[in-house]
Motif scaffolding. Structure first.
Motif, PDB file in Angstrom:
ATOM      1  N   UNK A 238      -9.653  19.766   2.872  1.00  0.00           N
ATOM      2  CA  UNK A 238     -10.648  20.009   3.612  1.00  0.00           C
ATOM      3  C   UNK A 238     -12.067  19.716   2.657  1.00  0.00           C
ATOM      4  N   UNK A 239     -11.923  19.948   1.416  1.00  0.00           N
ATOM      5  CA  UNK A 239     -13.117  19.822   0.624  1.00  0.00           C
ATOM      6  C   UNK A 239     -13.194  18.467   0.363  1.00  0.00           C
ATOM      7  N   UNK A 240     -12.186  17.611   0.296  1.00  0.00           N
ATOM      8  CA  UNK A 240     -12.621  16.019   0.013  1.00  0.00           C
ATOM      9  C   UNK A 240     -13.258  15.756   1.277  1.00  0.00           C
ATOM     10  N   UNK A 241     -12.786  15.903   2.577  1.00  0.00           N
ATOM     11  CA  UNK A 241     -13.530  15.450   3.668  1.00  0.00           C
ATOM     12  C   UNK A 241     -14.454  15.906   3.925  1.00  0.00           C
ATOM     13  N   UNK A 242     -14.946  17.062   3.619  1.00  0.00           N
ATOM     14  CA  UNK A 242     -16.324  17.609   3.630  1.00  0.00           C
ATOM     15  C   UNK A 242     -17.267  16.946   2.691  1.00  0.00           C
ATOM     16  N   UNK A 243     -16.810  16.757   1.641  1.00  0.00           N
ATOM     17  CA  UNK A 243     -17.772  16.000   0.525  1.00  0.00           C
ATOM     18  C   UNK A 243     -17.657  14.686   0.640  1.00  0.00           C
ATOM     19  N   UNK A 244     -16.798  14.250   1.459  1.00  0.00           N
ATOM     20  CA  UNK A 244     -16.813  12.564   1.933  1.00  0.00           C
ATOM     21  C   UNK A 244     -18.117  12.400   2.784  1.00  0.00           C
ATOM     22  N   UNK A 245     -18.070  13.384   3.923  1.00  0.00           N
ATOM     23  CA  UNK A 245     -19.170  13.296   4.867  1.00  0.00           C
ATOM     24  C   UNK A 245     -20.559  13.315   4.221  1.00  0.00           C
ATOM     25  N   UNK A 246     -20.647  13.901   3.123  1.00  0.00           N
ATOM     26  CA  UNK A 246     -22.075  13.940   2.629  1.00  0.00           C
ATOM     27  C   UNK A 246     -22.373  12.796   1.666  1.00  0.00           C
TER      28      UNK A 246
END
Length: 124
Positions: free
Chosen positions: A33-41
């Protein structure tokens, strides 16, 4: 590139444990989840933090069958759609930075399992 083991920073390790406990999820799912959340940014600035004391994951535990997809997303976020020749160590450093940034974002957003469910459903 194929990763067999992956270590996150000690700061991220502590935050992953806290978020995992609050969300009722395993640390590997919190890292995803952290990876995907950061990828969005978008691309993450900076250099990779020290990882000697951080938690180590078996790559299959961290990525599941989706390792190529996560690494392709990382390449796209960091370098765009054009093929770029980049060393594996650079990609791993960028991935650590994304997990660090993403876990900081999640630690603010997730206070309960309901928050995690809402985030996964795209509500928050």
């Amino acid at each position: 590139m194929h990763i067999s083991k992956f270590r996150i920073s000690s700061a991220a390790t502590g935050q992953v444990r806290i978020v995992a406990q609050k969300a009722g999820l395993t640390p590997n799912l919190v890292c995803r989840m952290a990876m995907l959340t950061s990828f969005e940014a978008g691309p993450v600035p900076g250099t990779s933090p020290e990882v000697q004391d951080g938690q180590e994951f078996n790559a299959y535990t961290l990525f599941g069958d989706f390792q190529p997809i996560f690494l392709d997303m990382l390449r796209f976020v960091e370098f765009g759609s054009e093929p770029v020749d980049v060393e594996d160590s650079v990609l791993l450093d960028r991935l650590r930075l994304h997990i660090d940034r993403g876990i900081r974002q999640l630690s603010v957003r997730i206070k309960s399992p309901a928050d995690a469910a809402e985030l996964l459903a795209g509500s928050i």
